[in-house]
Design a protein around this motif. Structure first.
Motif, PDB file in Angstrom:
ATOM      1  N   ILE A 127      16.566  11.235   8.058  1.00  0.00           N
ATOM      2  CA  ILE A 127      17.823  11.511   7.346  1.00  0.00           C
ATOM      3  C   ILE A 127      18.957  11.758   8.333  1.00  0.00           C
ATOM      4  O   ILE A 127      20.080  11.271   8.164  1.00  0.00           O
ATOM      5  N   GLN A 128      18.664  12.519   9.387  1.00  0.00           N
ATOM      6  CA  GLN A 128      19.710  12.825  10.359  1.00  0.00           C
ATOM      7  C   GLN A 128      20.209  11.575  11.055  1.00  0.00           C
ATOM      8  O   GLN A 128      21.408  11.446  11.332  1.00  0.00           O
ATOM      9  N   ILE A 145      12.482  13.577  -0.036  1.00  0.00           N
ATOM     10  CA  ILE A 145      13.193  14.070   1.138  1.00  0.00           C
ATOM     11  C   ILE A 145      14.703  14.011   0.908  1.00  0.00           C
ATOM     12  O   ILE A 145      15.438  14.944   1.249  1.00  0.00           O
ATOM     13  N   ILE A 146      15.150  12.904   0.307  1.00  0.00           N
ATOM     14  CA  ILE A 146      16.591  12.745   0.032  1.00  0.00           C
ATOM     15  C   ILE A 146      17.067  13.831  -0.925  1.00  0.00           C
ATOM     16  O   ILE A 146      18.122  14.441  -0.723  1.00  0.00           O
ATOM     17  N   VAL A 147      16.295  14.092  -1.972  1.00  0.00           N
ATOM     18  CA  VAL A 147      16.679  15.097  -2.978  1.00  0.00           C
ATOM     19  C   VAL A 147      16.749  16.483  -2.341  1.00  0.00           C
ATOM     20  O   VAL A 147      17.699  17.248  -2.587  1.00  0.00           O
ATOM     21  N   VAL A 148      15.764  16.826  -1.510  1.00  0.00           N
ATOM     22  CA  VAL A 148      15.743  18.152  -0.870  1.00  0.00           C
ATOM     23  C   VAL A 148      16.965  18.336   0.025  1.00  0.00           C
ATOM     24  O   VAL A 148      17.665  19.358  -0.061  1.00  0.00           O
ATOM     25  N   PHE A 149      17.228  17.348   0.892  1.00  0.00           N
ATOM     26  CA  PHE A 149      18.363  17.496   1.807  1.00  0.00           C
ATOM     27  C   PHE A 149      19.686  17.456   1.045  1.00  0.00           C
ATOM     28  O   PHE A 149      20.627  18.187   1.385  1.00  0.00           O
ATOM     29  N   ALA A 150      19.775  16.608   0.007  1.00  0.00           N
ATOM     30  CA  ALA A 150      21.006  16.542  -0.804  1.00  0.00           C
ATOM     31  C   ALA A 150      21.263  17.882  -1.495  1.00  0.00           C
ATOM     32  O   ALA A 150      22.406  18.349  -1.573  1.00  0.00           O
ATOM     33  N   PHE A 151      20.177  18.517  -1.965  1.00  0.00           N
ATOM     34  CA  PHE A 151      20.321  19.826  -2.611  1.00  0.00           C
ATOM     35  C   PHE A 151      20.845  20.863  -1.617  1.00  0.00           C
ATOM     36  O   PHE A 151      21.735  21.668  -1.942  1.00  0.00           O
ATOM     37  N   ILE A 203      11.694   6.390   4.204  1.00  0.00           N
ATOM     38  CA  ILE A 203      12.132   7.669   3.666  1.00  0.00           C
ATOM     39  C   ILE A 203      11.811   7.748   2.189  1.00  0.00           C
ATOM     40  O   ILE A 203      11.939   6.770   1.449  1.00  0.00           O
ATOM     41  N   SER A 204      11.342   8.897   1.749  1.00  0.00           N
ATOM     42  CA  SER A 204      10.983   9.078   0.341  1.00  0.00           C
ATOM     43  C   SER A 204      12.137   9.701  -0.425  1.00  0.00           C
ATOM     44  O   SER A 204      13.010  10.352   0.146  1.00  0.00           O
ATOM     45  N   SER A 205      12.102   9.507  -1.735  1.00  0.00           N
ATOM     46  CA  SER A 205      13.158  10.078  -2.594  1.00  0.00           C
ATOM     47  C   SER A 205      13.115  11.596  -2.578  1.00  0.00           C
ATOM     48  O   SER A 205      14.138  12.268  -2.717  1.00  0.00           O
TER      49      SER A 205
END
Length: 520
Positions: free
Chosen positions: A246-247, A304-310, A300-302
């Motif tokens: 993500i980074q 991981i995206i949801v956690v970082f977006a939150f 990348i999994s969804s």
């Protein structure tokens, strides 16, 4: 523009005089004539630093001590207050860390005839201690380090924490007006290292409408904070690879924003912001670190995206709410600053003071300070008045600083017909102590009373031979108070004029210098 008082601090340091810089810069802003020379002199006096501002012709410069402050002509003949040291026949002008050596002829050519001298006083304010802050910061650092090294992961991976921490520190520094760090000398020197650099000009600029809503400093603080907290969360969950994927995406996406920041500084504002450039450097270092040491595939999994977006969205809303709070606090502080400057304006105070009729006060035996002074402050007080203790402390503070220039008259209001025998004895004893033991003994006895308010304990220390010689004065003073409807204590008068009720008594010390010079 932020006033720089480094020249003053250097002078005081050389004279081995301690000063609380934060307190000085706080108090001087409240002076109605800020940022004038008068404001500086009055604030030094308020902080119990003995000083003297004098006029001295250039022909008498040699009579000055080794160190002093004086106004010298700078470029365009603009006078500037400078710290000067004498070394033999040469004079050294010290400005921050830069020194200029002048001959006798050169200093005379630039001389403006106004000199400021300080000397170490008996009552000296000491440097404020920041030990508590340092202890808290050190405790947090130790705790964080222990927790960090207790988690799984290599040292190389955990070192990434240094980048968001540095980024947060630089972001907070960029928002120094909000975080009240604008008086930090190191930070100001870094931001204004050349004529083409100014952090305040860039950070506060709104030449593009979008910056009225959110600016680069807001973005960087949110960015680095979400990085820091996100890294903690992913370290605890054991999914560091997902975090760095993500980074890598976020850092690559940030490059246009970084280039836009450089463009804005160079071509729109025409000023460089060293802190902003440091933030940009940290982000590029992060990008380099991720590419070199965390070279993973973009899988990348969804989740991981949801956690970082939150985490990111939570930081955004938290910061916006906190920023509103900081702005409100800043506005309140500025409003308070303006109100106090207005309140401490001597001309307005004098108009309020003279608005009432002058009264002929009764005579009192208790006279403190300079009995020949034309500036007379009268305090009508009662030993049994709970509010009177504060007024006596104010009066004592004034007396301590201005003993040779002011006369304090104290009237002890008591009704001998209704007062208890112990109360009468207390008042008679206080008068006796003043008359036969002097000013210092009276002040000590009165202070001891207000500190304890125990008749038995006080009489054990100060009981004297009872005398009725002061009763006529007590009766006359009480009768005057009744006739003129001064039924409550404390009451303060300045040269016969009642202290305005709209003014807090704690402001009285701020007017003393002007009252001494004024004649009314």
């Amino acid at each position: 523009m932020i006033e720089n008082y480094n020249y003053l601090y250097q002078y005081l340091h050389k004279e081995k005089i301690n000063i609380d810089k934060k307190e000085f810069e706080f108090q001087i802003k409240f002076h109605p004539d800020y940022p004038s020379f008068l404001a500086l002199v009055d604030t030094l006096s308020f902080l119990n630093i003995d000083n003297d501002a004098i006029r001295l012709p250039s022909s008498e410069i040699e009579l000055l001590p080794e160190r002093f402050m004086a106004f010298l002509k700078e470029e365009n003949n603009i006078p500037r207050l400078s710290f000067i040291e004498k070394k033999g026949k040469e004079y050294i002008q010290i400005q921050d860390k830069t020194t200029f050596i002048m001959s006798q002829q050169e200093i005379e050519a630039r001389w403006e005839s106004i000199v400021l001298l300080v000397e170490k006083s008996e009552v000296e304010r000491t440097k404020s201690s920041n030990k508590l802050s340092w202890i808290f910061a050190l405790s947090f650092l130790i705790t964080f380090t222990l927790v960090l090294f207790g988690l799984e992961g290599s040292l190389q991976t955990k070192l990434f924490f240094l980048f968001p921490i540095l980024g947060m520190l630089f972001s907070i520094a960029a928002l120094k007006d909000l975080f009240d760090t604008q008086q930090n000398e190191l930070l100001n020197s870094f931001c204004n290292m050349t004529s083409s650099t100014s952090c305040s000009a860039v950070v506060g600029s709104v030449k593009w409408k979008i910056f009225e809503i959110i600016n680069f400093s807001d973005l960087s603080l949110v960015f680095f904070t979400s990085q820091f907290l996100g890294f903690l969360v992913f370290l605890f969950s054991g999914d560091v690879i997902g975090y760095f994927i993500i980074q890598k995406i976020v850092l690559l996406s940030s490059i246009p924003v970084l280039l836009l920041s450089v463009y804005y500084q160079r071509f729109i504002e025409n000023k460089w912001c060293p802190i902003c450039l440091a933030i940009i450097a940290v982000i590029f270092l992060e990008l380099g670190y991720v590419i070199i040491f965390q070279n993973s595939y973009f899988a990348i999994s969804s989740q991981i995206i949801v956690v970082f977006a939150f985490i990111f969205v939570s930081i955004v809303f938290t910061w916006l709410a906190f920023k509103k709070l900081l702005i409100r606090q800043k506005d309140l502080k500025e409003g308070q600053l303006k109100a106090i400057r207005f309140e401490r304006n001597y001309s307005i105070f004098k108009n309020s003071l003279l608005a009432k009729q002058k009264v002929q006060l009764p005579k009192s035996l208790i006279l403190l300070g300079n009995k020949e002074s034309n500036t007379i402050i009268t305090l009508i007080s009662s030993p049994f008045c709970g509010h009177c203790k504060g007024s006596h402390e104010i009066i004592e503070g004034i007396l301590e600083k201005h003993h040779n220039n002011i006369l304090i008259q104290v009237i002890l209001k008591t009704n001998l017909e209704t007062e208890s025998e112990e109360g009468k004895e207390l008042c008679r004893n206080l008068m006796f102590i003043y008359k036969y033991h002097g000013e210092e003994a009276f002040l000590t006895a009165l202070r001891s009373w207000f500190d304890n308010i125990s008749l038995n304990e006080w009489f054990d220390l100060y009981r004297t031979n009872l005398t009725l010689e002061f009763d006529i004065m007590f009766d006359n003073q009480h009768k005057w108070c009744e006739e003129n409807e001064y039924n409550f204590t404390p009451s303060i008068f300045v040269n016969g004029y009642e202290y305005p009720k709209v003014y807090d008594r704690s402001n009285l010390p701020f007017y003393i210098n002007e009252l001494v010079e004024d004649k009314f």
